[in-house]
Design a protein around this motif. Structure first.
Motif, short mmCIF file in Angstrom:
data_model
loop_
_atom_site.label_atom_id
_atom_site.label_comp_id
_atom_site.label_asym_id
_atom_site.label_seq_id
_atom_site.Cartn_x
_atom_site.Cartn_y
_atom_site.Cartn_z
N VAL A 258 0.75 -1.39 -0.53
CA VAL A 258 -0.03 0.13 0.11
C VAL A 258 1.16 1.12 0.01
CG1 VAL A 258 -1.95 1.19 1.05
CG2 VAL A 258 -1.89 -1.37 0.74
N ASP A 259 2.23 0.98 0.52
CA ASP A 259 3.11 2.41 0.77
C ASP A 259 3.26 2.96 -1.01
OD1 ASP A 259 3.10 2.34 3.40
OD2 ASP A 259 5.16 1.16 3.21
N HIS A 260 3.46 1.59 -1.55
CA HIS A 260 4.04 2.12 -2.79
C HIS A 260 2.51 2.67 -4.14
CE1 HIS A 260 7.85 0.26 -4.07
NE2 HIS A 260 7.46 0.24 -3.13
N ILE A 261 1.47 2.23 -3.67
CA ILE A 261 0.39 3.14 -4.39
C ILE A 261 0.16 3.76 -3.93
CG2 ILE A 261 -2.50 2.70 -4.21
CD1 ILE A 261 -2.18 -0.45 -3.28
N ALA A 262 0.34 4.21 -2.13
CA ALA A 262 -0.14 5.35 -2.29
C ALA A 262 1.64 7.25 -2.64
CB ALA A 262 0.37 5.93 0.15
N ASP A 271 -5.67 8.04 -10.54
CA ASP A 271 -6.94 7.46 -11.90
C ASP A 271 -5.17 6.48 -12.28
OD1 ASP A 271 -9.03 8.65 -11.29
OD2 ASP A 271 -8.66 10.13 -12.52
N HIS A 272 -3.97 6.25 -11.36
CA HIS A 272 -3.26 5.92 -12.18
C HIS A 272 -2.17 4.69 -12.13
CE1 HIS A 272 -3.70 8.78 -15.58
NE2 HIS A 272 -3.36 9.56 -14.68
N VAL A 273 -3.13 4.01 -11.01
CA VAL A 273 -2.57 3.10 -10.04
C VAL A 273 -3.80 1.87 -10.44
CG1 VAL A 273 -2.77 4.23 -8.06
CG2 VAL A 273 -1.45 2.67 -8.04
N GLY A 274 -3.18 0.55 -10.09
CA GLY A 274 -3.87 -0.48 -9.89
C GLY A 274 -3.45 -1.84 -9.10
N LEU A 275 -3.83 -3.06 -9.53
CA LEU A 275 -3.51 -3.48 -9.21
C LEU A 275 -2.32 -4.66 -9.86
CD1 LEU A 275 -6.03 -4.97 -6.10
CD2 LEU A 275 -3.89 -3.46 -6.19
N LYS A 337 -11.58 2.20 -7.54
CA LYS A 337 -10.74 2.89 -8.85
C LYS A 337 -9.02 2.13 -8.95
CE LYS A 337 -11.96 8.01 -9.29
NZ LYS A 337 -11.41 9.17 -9.54
N ILE A 338 -8.59 1.42 -7.79
CA ILE A 338 -7.47 0.71 -7.84
C ILE A 338 -7.75 -0.28 -7.58
CG2 ILE A 338 -5.42 0.23 -5.76
CD1 ILE A 338 -6.78 2.92 -4.39
N LEU A 339 -8.52 -0.84 -7.65
CA LEU A 339 -9.08 -2.76 -7.57
C LEU A 339 -8.83 -2.87 -8.37
CD1 LEU A 339 -11.18 -3.41 -4.16
CD2 LEU A 339 -8.63 -3.48 -4.27
N GLY A 340 -9.63 -2.18 -9.07
CA GLY A 340 -10.11 -2.18 -10.65
C GLY A 340 -11.19 -1.08 -11.46
N ASP A 341 -11.68 -0.31 -10.90
CA ASP A 341 -11.90 0.80 -12.00
C ASP A 341 -10.68 1.88 -13.07
OD1 ASP A 341 -13.97 0.06 -11.33
OD2 ASP A 341 -14.95 1.42 -10.57
N ASN A 342 -9.89 1.73 -12.35
CA ASN A 342 -8.45 2.73 -13.18
C ASN A 342 -8.14 1.67 -14.30
OD1 ASN A 342 -8.62 4.93 -11.43
ND2 ASN A 342 -7.06 4.40 -10.42
#
Length: 352
Positions: A258-262, A271-275, A337-342
């Protein structure tokens, strides 16, 4: 919000989200057409669905996942195996070629499988017309390189990244034309920047993290992440330990992921990060050792048992990531958004 309420909120958000993993590696192994192993008596498919996964980008063919000749025949053989598997488990699996089919997967409780490749160059062997043919067979994501140099450009472990080749530029143009998503995971930073700037449609880095937080050559620099975001792209954060560990070493945890996501969200926006987990539960002792012999820096002393962040070792662990995002104060809409919408937005802008 107290701990119980926070858990309940995270559970509800996770259940409602369209969860897309842009590097789920596979549900079948190439060549042998064997499913990923059971864990505690439950199949990989059942555990993926229990973990809330809606769709995953798979590695079709040999490159980046197995040993052997990484060519068109190996790719077609893997596609055949998946088509048989889809028919054997039609109640649980669905092939994804459109955004609408991802929505169908979510609505019907099936696992969507997106055909992708790592290292497209040897599959097409100098023939760009094969991209159109492969797209017709369902290929939707094509990673330009693995860790080393090929006819399109340079991988991240090449000491001298000379950038996108002329053939690579032609491949970008053709992929833009037919609606095949360009993937620059494993790419060298100059090659990635060249592709981002040359492409007329947004691209993806399907599985990598921020080099500014974990200084590894497989991770993307701030410059590349900014360029990617400026053109509408998305980077999928990976759970692979060497790419998300904190400076100073040690096995990373869900919090480090999550540090990397943040970090990426702070750098370029949510809007530019996902999994892009890069979870490979079928990792064998032999393949792990062989891969380490070829690309030792990508393992950095981690074992098969510790090479994924603690708490995210298997596909059913995905709810723990949502729980950590909620704990860290991400809004419900941003978590979705992070989980999939992006990724959904990106697919909709590229696929035809």
């Amino acid at each position: 919000m107290d701990e119980a309420a926070l858990r309940q909120r995270a559970s509800e958000v996770h259940a409602s989200a369209t969860l897309i993993d842009t590097q789920g590696v596979g549900v079948l192994l190439p060549h042998v057409h064997l499913a990923q192993p059971e864990f505690e008596g439950r199949s990989h498919i059942d555990r993926a669905l229990a973990g809330g996964l809606t769709a995953m980008n798979t590695t079709i063919g040999v490159g980046g996942i197995a040993s052997g000749v990484d060519d068109l025949r190996a790719l077609l053989n893997a596609m055949y195996g998946y088509q048989v598997y889809f028919r054997l488990h039609a109640d649980k699996l669905i092939q994804i070629e459109t955004v609408a089919e991802i929505e169908t997967a979510k609505r019907t409780g099936r696992l969507g499988i997106i055909f992708g490749v790592q290292n497209i160059a040897p599959k097409i062997d100098g023939d760009l017309t094969l991209l159109w043919n492969l797209h017709k067979l369902g290929l939707r994501v094509a990673q330009f390189t693995h860790n080393d140099r090929n006819a399109l450009g340079c991988g991240c472990l090449e000491d001298d990244d000379t950038g996108l080749t002329q053939f690579g530029k032609a491949a970008v143009m053709e992929m833009n034309r037919i609606g095949l998503l360009v993937d620059l995971a494993h790419g060298g930073m100059k090659t990635a920047l060249d592709a981002i700037n040359y492409s007329e449609t947004p691209i993806i880095i399907s599985h990598a993290n921020a080099r500014g937080l974990t200084p590894h050559r497989r991770n993307a620099t701030d410059e590349v992440i900014r360029a990617l975001a400026t053109r509408g792209g998305v980077i999928g954060v990976t759970f692979y330990s060497p790419f998300c560990q904190a400076v100073g070493g040690g096995r990373p945890t869900v919090a480090n992921v999550v540090d990397h996501i943040a970090y990426i969200a702070d750098l370029v926006g949510i809007d530019h990060v996902g999994l892009g987990s890069d979870q490979f539960e079928s990792e064998s002792e032999v393949r792990y050792a062989a891969f380490g012999a070829q690309f030792a820096d990508t393992q950095r002393g981690f074992s098969r048992e510790t090479v994924y962040a603690e708490g995210l070792e298997r596909v059913e662990c995905l709810p723990s990531l949502t729980a950590e995002l909620a704990k860290r104060g991400f809004a419900d809409e941003d978590i979705r958004k992070i989980l999939g919408d992006n990724h959904l937005r990106l697919f909709a802008s590229v696929w035809k």
